[in-house]
Design an enzyme around this catalytic site. Sequence first.
Site, PDB file in Angstrom:
ATOM      1  N   THR A  66       0.829  -1.216   0.000  1.00 25.68           N
ATOM      2  CA  THR A  66       0.000   0.000   0.000  1.00 25.68           C
ATOM      3  C   THR A  66       0.861   1.262   0.000  1.00 25.68           C
ATOM      4  O   THR A  66       0.332   2.367  -0.084  1.00 25.68           O
ATOM      5  CB  THR A  66      -0.942   0.055   1.229  1.00 25.68           C
ATOM      6  OG1 THR A  66      -0.157   0.004   2.422  1.00 25.68           O
ATOM      7  CG2 THR A  66      -1.933  -1.090   1.221  1.00 25.68           C
ATOM      8  N   TYR A  68      -9.424  -6.066  12.277  1.00 32.26           N
ATOM      9  CA  TYR A  68      -8.241  -5.190  12.273  1.00 32.26           C
ATOM     10  C   TYR A  68      -7.835  -4.838  13.703  1.00 32.26           C
ATOM     11  O   TYR A  68      -6.685  -5.027  14.113  1.00 32.26           O
ATOM     12  CB  TYR A  68      -8.536  -3.921  11.457  1.00 32.26           C
ATOM     13  CG  TYR A  68      -7.560  -2.799  11.701  1.00 32.26           C
ATOM     14  CD1 TYR A  68      -6.227  -2.909  11.311  1.00 32.26           C
ATOM     15  CD2 TYR A  68      -7.963  -1.622  12.349  1.00 32.26           C
ATOM     16  CE1 TYR A  68      -5.324  -1.882  11.547  1.00 32.26           C
ATOM     17  CE2 TYR A  68      -7.068  -0.595  12.586  1.00 32.26           C
ATOM     18  CZ  TYR A  68      -5.748  -0.732  12.193  1.00 32.26           C
ATOM     19  OH  TYR A  68      -4.854   0.285  12.435  1.00 32.26           O
ATOM     20  N   ASN A 124      -7.214   9.362  15.282  1.00 34.04           N
ATOM     21  CA  ASN A 124      -7.351   9.555  13.830  1.00 34.04           C
ATOM     22  C   ASN A 124      -6.230  10.434  13.292  1.00 34.04           C
ATOM     23  O   ASN A 124      -6.225  11.648  13.515  1.00 34.04           O
ATOM     24  CB  ASN A 124      -8.718  10.146  13.514  1.00 34.04           C
ATOM     25  CG  ASN A 124      -9.805   9.112  13.716  1.00 34.04           C
ATOM     26  OD1 ASN A 124      -9.991   8.618  14.827  1.00 34.04           O
ATOM     27  ND2 ASN A 124     -10.489   8.753  12.669  1.00 34.04           N
TER      28      ASN A 124
HETATM   29  N1  LIG Z   1      -3.540   6.143   9.534  1.00 32.71           N
HETATM   30  C1  LIG Z   1      -4.236   6.024  10.664  1.00 32.71           C
HETATM   31  O1  LIG Z   1      -5.181   6.791  10.935  1.00 32.71           O
HETATM   32  C2  LIG Z   1      -3.849   4.955  11.662  1.00 32.71           C
HETATM   33  C3  LIG Z   1      -4.531   4.934  12.885  1.00 32.71           C
HETATM   34  C4  LIG Z   1      -4.166   3.967  13.832  1.00 32.71           C
HETATM   35  C5  LIG Z   1      -3.150   3.058  13.556  1.00 32.71           C
HETATM   36  N2  LIG Z   1      -2.521   3.088  12.358  1.00 32.71           N
HETATM   37  C6  LIG Z   1      -1.454   2.124  12.095  1.00 32.71           C
HETATM   38  O2  LIG Z   1      -0.291   2.832  11.717  1.00 32.71           O
HETATM   39  C7  LIG Z   1       0.453   2.079  10.767  1.00 32.71           C
HETATM   40  C8  LIG Z   1       0.702   2.921   9.536  1.00 32.71           C
HETATM   41  O3  LIG Z   1      -0.549   3.319   8.984  1.00 32.71           O
HETATM   42  P1  LIG Z   1      -0.591   4.119   7.605  1.00 32.71           P
HETATM   43  O4  LIG Z   1      -1.858   4.870   7.574  1.00 32.71           O
HETATM   44  O5  LIG Z   1       0.694   4.802   7.402  1.00 32.71           O
HETATM   45  O6  LIG Z   1      -0.724   2.902   6.591  1.00 32.71           O
HETATM   46  P2  LIG Z   1      -0.052   2.714   5.141  1.00 32.71           P
HETATM   47  O7  LIG Z   1      -0.842   1.642   4.460  1.00 32.71           O
HETATM   48  O8  LIG Z   1       0.105   4.008   4.464  1.00 32.71           O
HETATM   49  O9  LIG Z   1       1.390   2.157   5.499  1.00 32.71           O
HETATM   50  C9  LIG Z   1       1.653   0.805   5.798  1.00 32.71           C
HETATM   51  C10 LIG Z   1       2.908   0.390   5.027  1.00 32.71           C
HETATM   52  O10 LIG Z   1       3.237  -0.960   5.378  1.00 32.71           O
HETATM   53  C11 LIG Z   1       3.590  -1.658   4.172  1.00 32.71           C
HETATM   54  N3  LIG Z   1       3.334  -3.079   4.443  1.00 32.71           N
HETATM   55  C12 LIG Z   1       2.150  -3.686   4.695  1.00 32.71           C
HETATM   56  N4  LIG Z   1       2.348  -4.983   4.945  1.00 32.71           N
HETATM   57  C13 LIG Z   1       3.682  -5.216   4.869  1.00 32.71           C
HETATM   58  C14 LIG Z   1       4.505  -6.369   5.039  1.00 32.71           C
HETATM   59  N5  LIG Z   1       3.996  -7.572   5.327  1.00 32.71           N
HETATM   60  N6  LIG Z   1       5.856  -6.242   4.908  1.00 32.71           N
HETATM   61  C15 LIG Z   1       6.398  -5.025   4.583  1.00 32.71           C
HETATM   62  N7  LIG Z   1       5.666  -3.902   4.400  1.00 32.71           N
HETATM   63  C16 LIG Z   1       4.322  -4.003   4.544  1.00 32.71           C
HETATM   64  C17 LIG Z   1       2.731  -1.035   3.086  1.00 32.71           C
HETATM   65  O11 LIG Z   1       3.249  -1.192   1.792  1.00 32.71           O
HETATM   66  C18 LIG Z   1       2.712   0.442   3.515  1.00 32.71           C
HETATM   67  O12 LIG Z   1       3.772   1.170   2.922  1.00 32.71           O
HETATM   68  C19 LIG Z   1      -0.346   0.820  10.503  1.00 32.71           C
HETATM   69  O13 LIG Z   1       0.181  -0.212  11.308  1.00 32.71           O
HETATM   70  C20 LIG Z   1      -1.747   1.179  10.944  1.00 32.71           C
HETATM   71  O14 LIG Z   1      -2.456   0.048  11.381  1.00 32.71           O
HETATM   72  C21 LIG Z   1      -2.848   4.032  11.401  1.00 32.71           C
HETATM   73  O1  LIG Z   2     -16.524   8.645   3.542  1.00 36.45           O
HETATM   74  C1  LIG Z   2     -16.537   8.674   4.772  1.00 36.45           C
HETATM   75  C2  LIG Z   2     -15.463   8.182   5.553  1.00 36.45           C
HETATM   76  C3  LIG Z   2     -15.569   8.236   6.931  1.00 36.45           C
HETATM   77  N1  LIG Z   2     -16.684   8.754   7.512  1.00 36.45           N
HETATM   78  C4  LIG Z   2     -16.783   8.825   8.972  1.00 36.45           C
HETATM   79  O2  LIG Z   2     -15.718   9.608   9.435  1.00 36.45           O
HETATM   80  C5  LIG Z   2     -15.256   9.131  10.697  1.00 36.45           C
HETATM   81  C6  LIG Z   2     -13.772   8.843  10.599  1.00 36.45           C
HETATM   82  O3  LIG Z   2     -13.593   7.736   9.711  1.00 36.45           O
HETATM   83  P1  LIG Z   2     -12.154   7.262   9.205  1.00 36.45           P
HETATM   84  O4  LIG Z   2     -12.368   6.115   8.292  1.00 36.45           O
HETATM   85  O5  LIG Z   2     -11.397   8.441   8.710  1.00 36.45           O
HETATM   86  O6  LIG Z   2     -11.432   6.800  10.541  1.00 36.45           O
HETATM   87  P2  LIG Z   2     -11.899   5.723  11.625  1.00 36.45           P
HETATM   88  O7  LIG Z   2     -12.300   6.512  12.828  1.00 36.45           O
HETATM   89  O8  LIG Z   2     -12.875   4.776  11.113  1.00 36.45           O
HETATM   90  O9  LIG Z   2     -10.583   4.847  11.804  1.00 36.45           O
HETATM   91  C7  LIG Z   2      -9.307   5.372  12.039  1.00 36.45           C
HETATM   92  O10 LIG Z   2      -9.147   5.510  13.402  1.00 36.45           O
HETATM   93  C8  LIG Z   2      -9.349   4.319  14.121  1.00 36.45           C
HETATM   94  C9  LIG Z   2      -9.211   4.654  15.559  1.00 36.45           C
HETATM   95  O11 LIG Z   2     -10.003   5.741  15.888  1.00 36.45           O
HETATM   96  C10 LIG Z   2      -8.344   3.269  13.682  1.00 36.45           C
HETATM   97  O12 LIG Z   2      -7.090   3.550  14.178  1.00 36.45           O
HETATM   98  C11 LIG Z   2      -8.285   3.119  12.198  1.00 36.45           C
HETATM   99  O13 LIG Z   2      -7.127   2.418  11.839  1.00 36.45           O
HETATM  100  C12 LIG Z   2      -8.239   4.430  11.502  1.00 36.45           C
HETATM  101  O14 LIG Z   2      -8.456   4.213  10.133  1.00 36.45           O
HETATM  102  C13 LIG Z   2     -16.087   7.885  10.990  1.00 36.45           C
HETATM  103  O15 LIG Z   2     -17.122   8.230  11.839  1.00 36.45           O
HETATM  104  C14 LIG Z   2     -16.662   7.484   9.632  1.00 36.45           C
HETATM  105  O16 LIG Z   2     -17.910   6.857   9.715  1.00 36.45           O
HETATM  106  C15 LIG Z   2     -17.731   9.251   6.757  1.00 36.45           C
HETATM  107  O17 LIG Z   2     -18.737   9.705   7.291  1.00 36.45           O
HETATM  108  N2  LIG Z   2     -17.619   9.190   5.405  1.00 36.45           N
END
Ligand SMILES: NC(=O)c1ccc[n+]([C@@H]2O[C@H](COP(=O)([O-])OP(=O)(O)OC[C@H]3O[C@@H](n4cnc5c(N)ncnc54)[C@H](O)[C@@H]3O)[C@@H](O)[C@H]2O)c1
Ligand SMILES: O=c1ccn([C@@H]2O[C@H](COP(=O)(O)OP(=O)(O)O[C@H]3O[C@H](CO)[C@H](O)[C@H](O)[C@H]3O)[C@@H](O)[C@H]2O)c(=O)[nH]1
Length: 336
Positions: free
Chosen positions: A47, A150, A179
Amino acid sequence: MSSSTSSTAGSGEKVLVTGGAGYVGSVVAAHLLRDGYAVTVLDDLSTGHRGAVPAGAEFVEGRIQDAAKVLDGAGFTAVLHFAASSQVGESVANPEKYWTNNVAGTLALLTAMRAAGVGRLVFSSTAAVYGEPATVPITEDLPQAPTNPYGATKLAIDHTIGSYCAAYGLAATSLRYFNVAGAFGEFGERHDPESHLIPLVLRAAAGLRENVAVFGTDYPTPDGTCIRDYIHVADLAEAHLLALRHSTAGEHLICNLGNGEGFSVRQVIDTVRRVTGREVPVVEADRRAGDPAVLVASSERARKRLGWQPTRTDLDGIVADAWRFFVQAHGVEEQS
Ligand SMILES: NC(=O)c1ccc[n+]([C@@H]2O[C@H](COP(=O)([O-])OP(=O)(O)OC[C@H]3O[C@@H](n4cnc5c(N)ncnc54)[C@H](O)[C@@H]3O)[C@@H](O)[C@H]2O)c1
Ligand SMILES: O=c1ccn([C@@H]2O[C@H](COP(=O)(O)OP(=O)(O)O[C@H]3O[C@H](CO)[C@H](O)[C@H](O)[C@H]3O)[C@@H](O)[C@H]2O)c(=O)[nH]1
């Protein structure tokens, strides 16, 4: 305590960043380089984007399942572990992918770390481990009851890490992000497909999609839409640097990371309208399965234990940074 922004904090220390071609990992990798760490990114680009790996970092295209090949005898002192599959909806439809990539993948990484004598870990956990919380703000000692695979995989990894700390003396921090939003310089959010609210609203503002759907308007919140706690990705990065430096052998520190203030989906959309000066067409839709009504963090522990002090807490500023990155990444023309 010395500052995480010191240019010599890392002093050339070798750290592995799994998932460093992704959104959060690339921003943290850039901060590590700024602070003088020698960074290697391990990413399978499932990704992520090769172009998101910061200049100055070594890049290894590969899977965490094969981390031993990278860690063995290479002199790493710590791992920052971002690599994961992280789409909630996909995890419901295809849980096997999540247990295999996240849990089995992390086990392989932990095994490789032990074999190579790498004793420090910072792990990307999530607010999704709490499920529908009984009270807000959410502290780390609230019950953990994820509502999707997840979140369950992330909780399983947190438990695994805890047992490794107790038994093998690993020094680890699990950071439970709320978030994540915003951008840092040339690094920002580029998921495909995108599921996160702010980039989707930006797409609608830019005219790259017809509208944005509001998932659920009948939640028990003031305007009926879900409330979330948005944290700037650069503030999140600073917490990782602090966690890296404050880790203690045998301890598993778990910290929530958010700003402690909630914004509804409608408030986010209004903020995007204000910041971009553009229209955002909205359609009302059904609730998305598994979405808790309100998720707001207590980050007191991160402040006390890590000395973390977020500085980019204003939602307008977070959205403005995300928009700046979006315009640049998508070649959107500014309106006069
Ligand atoms: N973005 C958020 O709001 C959010 C919130 C809570 C937790 N997280 C966690 O933070 C981390 C990063 O999130 P992100 O939004 O940057 O996601 P992202 O998808 O942008 O980044 C994840 C990266 O991991 C790589 N990857 C996936 N599986 C792999 C594997 N088996 N080996 C090597 N590389 C692999 C992907 O190619 C990607 O570059 C994740 O673990 C996610 O669960 C993100
Ligand atoms: O098109 C959309 C997308 C999202 N939402 C709403 O916006 C809020 C935020 O949604 P996101 O998908 O941006 O984020 P989440 O809160 O679902 O999830 C994020 O935050 C979580 C913890 O709060 C986890 O860490 C998860 O990995 C991360 O993606 C939610 O109420 C969702 O229902 C909409 O209304 N429309």
